[in-house]
Scaffold this motif. Structure first.
Motif, PDB file in Angstrom:
ATOM      1  N   THR A  18       0.665  -1.311  -0.040  1.00  0.00           N
ATOM      2  CA  THR A  18       0.125   0.092  -0.078  1.00  0.00           C
ATOM      3  C   THR A  18       0.760   1.271  -0.047  1.00  0.00           C
ATOM      4  O   THR A  18       0.572   2.387   0.231  1.00  0.00           O
ATOM      5  N   TRP A  19       1.989   1.009  -0.343  1.00  0.00           N
ATOM      6  CA  TRP A  19       3.081   2.285  -0.392  1.00  0.00           C
ATOM      7  C   TRP A  19       2.535   3.182  -1.344  1.00  0.00           C
ATOM      8  O   TRP A  19       2.127   2.743  -2.299  1.00  0.00           O
ATOM      9  N   ASP A  47      -0.218  -4.696   3.808  1.00  0.00           N
ATOM     10  CA  ASP A  47       1.050  -4.399   4.263  1.00  0.00           C
ATOM     11  C   ASP A  47       0.938  -2.636   4.541  1.00  0.00           C
ATOM     12  O   ASP A  47       0.874  -2.056   3.142  1.00  0.00           O
ATOM     13  N   TYR A  52       4.146   5.399   5.563  1.00  0.00           N
ATOM     14  CA  TYR A  52       3.567   5.828   3.992  1.00  0.00           C
ATOM     15  C   TYR A  52       2.543   6.745   4.059  1.00  0.00           C
ATOM     16  O   TYR A  52       1.384   6.733   4.625  1.00  0.00           O
ATOM     17  N   SER A 140      12.178  -5.591   9.534  1.00  0.00           N
ATOM     18  CA  SER A 140      12.100  -5.366   8.006  1.00  0.00           C
ATOM     19  C   SER A 140      13.539  -4.721   7.687  1.00  0.00           C
ATOM     20  O   SER A 140      14.093  -3.998   8.592  1.00  0.00           O
ATOM     21  N   ASN A 141      13.984  -4.963   6.579  1.00  0.00           N
ATOM     22  CA  ASN A 141      15.395  -4.524   6.293  1.00  0.00           C
ATOM     23  C   ASN A 141      16.190  -4.987   7.216  1.00  0.00           C
ATOM     24  O   ASN A 141      17.411  -4.098   7.290  1.00  0.00           O
ATOM     25  N   GLU A 163      10.857  -8.520   6.537  1.00  0.00           N
ATOM     26  CA  GLU A 163      10.399  -7.928   5.101  1.00  0.00           C
ATOM     27  C   GLU A 163      11.477  -7.226   4.501  1.00  0.00           C
ATOM     28  O   GLU A 163      12.036  -6.336   4.963  1.00  0.00           O
ATOM     29  N   SER A 192       8.555  -4.825  -3.090  1.00  0.00           N
ATOM     30  CA  SER A 192       8.712  -4.627  -4.518  1.00  0.00           C
ATOM     31  C   SER A 192       9.120  -5.934  -5.107  1.00  0.00           C
ATOM     32  O   SER A 192      10.012  -5.833  -6.083  1.00  0.00           O
ATOM     33  N   ILE A 194       7.623  -6.902  -7.782  1.00  0.00           N
ATOM     34  CA  ILE A 194       7.694  -6.661  -9.219  1.00  0.00           C
ATOM     35  C   ILE A 194       8.708  -5.477  -9.562  1.00  0.00           C
ATOM     36  O   ILE A 194       8.451  -4.764 -10.578  1.00  0.00           O
ATOM     37  N   GLN A 196       8.916  -2.486  -8.502  1.00  0.00           N
ATOM     38  CA  GLN A 196       8.137  -1.153  -8.775  1.00  0.00           C
ATOM     39  C   GLN A 196       7.486  -1.028 -10.039  1.00  0.00           C
ATOM     40  O   GLN A 196       7.835   0.032 -10.679  1.00  0.00           O
ATOM     41  N   ILE A 238       3.950  -8.991  -1.606  1.00  0.00           N
ATOM     42  CA  ILE A 238       3.071  -7.978  -1.549  1.00  0.00           C
ATOM     43  C   ILE A 238       3.042  -6.822  -2.574  1.00  0.00           C
ATOM     44  O   ILE A 238       3.273  -5.891  -2.240  1.00  0.00           O
ATOM     45  N   GLN A 240       2.030  -3.857  -4.838  1.00  0.00           N
ATOM     46  CA  GLN A 240       1.093  -2.789  -4.596  1.00  0.00           C
ATOM     47  C   GLN A 240       0.344  -2.445  -5.863  1.00  0.00           C
ATOM     48  O   GLN A 240       0.818  -2.382  -7.071  1.00  0.00           O
ATOM     49  N   SER A 241      -0.673  -2.164  -5.961  1.00  0.00           N
ATOM     50  CA  SER A 241      -1.500  -1.701  -7.105  1.00  0.00           C
ATOM     51  C   SER A 241      -2.780  -1.053  -6.618  1.00  0.00           C
ATOM     52  O   SER A 241      -3.640  -1.373  -5.653  1.00  0.00           O
ATOM     53  N   GLY A 242      -3.255   0.103  -7.355  1.00  0.00           N
ATOM     54  CA  GLY A 242      -4.380   0.973  -7.111  1.00  0.00           C
ATOM     55  C   GLY A 242      -5.447   0.664  -8.167  1.00  0.00           C
ATOM     56  O   GLY A 242      -6.209   1.419  -8.495  1.00  0.00           O
ATOM     57  N   HIS A 246      -5.339  -4.975 -12.207  1.00  0.00           N
ATOM     58  CA  HIS A 246      -3.968  -5.469 -11.971  1.00  0.00           C
ATOM     59  C   HIS A 246      -3.992  -6.424 -10.489  1.00  0.00           C
ATOM     60  O   HIS A 246      -2.921  -7.224 -10.514  1.00  0.00           O
ATOM     61  N   ASN A 250      -2.370  -9.952 -10.270  1.00  0.00           N
ATOM     62  CA  ASN A 250      -1.298 -10.322  -9.396  1.00  0.00           C
ATOM     63  C   ASN A 250      -1.766 -11.505  -8.479  1.00  0.00           C
ATOM     64  O   ASN A 250      -0.887 -12.553  -8.285  1.00  0.00           O
TER      65      ASN A 250
END
Ligand SMILES: NC(=O)c1ccc[n+]([C@@H]2O[C@H](COP(=O)([O-])OP(=O)(O)OC[C@H]3O[C@@H](n4cnc5c(N)ncnc54)[C@H](OP(=O)(O)O)[C@@H]3O)[C@@H](O)[C@H]2O)c1
Length: 282
Positions: A18-19, A47, A52, A140-141, A163, A192, A194, A196, A238, A240-242, A246, A250
């Motif tokens: 959801t970024w 997520d 964000y 994460s990271n 993550e 990420s 795909i 981005q 995860i 992301q798509s709005g 898509h 996915n």
């Protein structure tokens, strides 16, 4: 499709990122529709993070999930490293819960390693768990040495996931972090997945061998990338798509079964790492 154990729950391997969502009134309706379509299709892992849009994404997710039964969802949010102290974490968490219009998170992540001692963050996470505000926590990271440091601390092994950035063009974690997580039965969340929308300069959409494989299965290259990313059965991607179409595309990727020959073909163009690479972050 094989489900993945995340915390104490079995979830589908494709969730929803959801970024950059919730930042514009003009796209809000479609973004909510995209998230709701995803949930209807079983992408119940959502997520988000306090980072964000400084809360905009959490507010959007809060609106999208009202139509669903809370217990059918798996909500993840993340705390800024500088808010991961004993005093500040509960405040950040409360604000996150309010924006999401819910009374608990399924998973709360430390967004990236910071200055506050990990032992203090663990204590704050465990207190939030005891208070019923979160079901589980993770990070994460984190690279392997950060994971090892975490697991050496009291209650550090209660961490439920890490993550990290993972896609076909960024395979560095396969050298050390992914095997370490597999050995420790720690599911991976691939962000990420795909690249981005292939805007990170890897030109995945132009690769003839990926095009050939996508054609063989009558799928898109993005679906191929997603099917590839979740192939070990311990990874949740995860994307992301709005865009509801898509999102549908996915989620269908979790049904695609690639063969050993396909993986070998992919490895020729995007080889596995044969040495340690610093953890890639966005
Ligand atoms: N923990 C961390 O530090 C961290 C860092 C980065 C990301 N994340 C999480 O991971 C999620 C995913 O990563 P990401 O947002 O960086 O990138 P991503 O999911 O790899 O790519 C998102 C982009 O791909 C496009 N897209 C999605 N599906 C598509 C499809 N089927 N066909 C064509 N285009 C498609 C989206 O545009 P449309 O909206 O037009 O579909 C969007 O521009 C984030 O949203 C966030 O939740 C976490």
């Amino acid at each position: 499709m094989k489900k993945v154990k995340l915390g104490n729950q079995l979830v589908n391997p494709i969730g929803l990122g959801t970024w950059h969502m919730g930042d514009s009134v003009a796209t809000e309706k479609q973004e909510i529709a995209a998230l709701q379509r995803g949930i209807e299709l079983g992408a119940t892992v959502i997520d988000t993070a306090e980072m964000y849009g400084e809360g905009n994404s959490e507010i959007l997710v809060g609106k999208a999930i009202q139509a669903f039964n809370r217990k059918d969802l798996y909500l993840i949010s993340k705390v800024y490293p500088w808010n991961a102290s004993k005093t500040q974490l509960p405040i950040s968490l409360e604000q996150t819960l309010q924006r999401l219009q819910t009374d608990y998170l399924d998973l709360y992540l430390l967004h990236w390693p910071g200055e506050i001692p990990l032992s203090e963050t663990i204590t704050a996470m465990e207190q939030a768990k005891a208070a019923g505000k979160i079901k589980a926590w993770g990070v994460s990271n984190f690279d392997v040495s950060a994971m090892q440091a975490l697991f050496s601390l009291p209650n550090g092994e209660n961490c439920q996931t890490n993550e990290v950035l993972y896609n076909l063009a960024t395979r560095g974690i396969e050298f050390d972090l992914q095997p370490w997580q597999q050995q420790n039965h720690l599911p991976l969340i691939a962000y990420s997945p795909i690249a981005q929308g292939d805007t990170l300069g890897d030109e995945l959409l132009q690769q003839p061998s990926l095009k050939k494989l996508a054609k063989k299965y009558q799928i898109s290259i993005f679906q191929l990338l997603l099917a590839w990313s979740i192939r070990d059965g311990q990874t949740i991607a995860i994307p992301q798509s709005g865009n509801p179409q898509h999102v549908e595309e996915n989620i269908k990727a979790q049904e695609i079964m690639l063969t050993a020959e396909d993986f070998a073909e992919i490895d020729k163009i995007f080889p596995k790492p044969n040495k340690k690479v610093p953890l890639a972050v966005l």
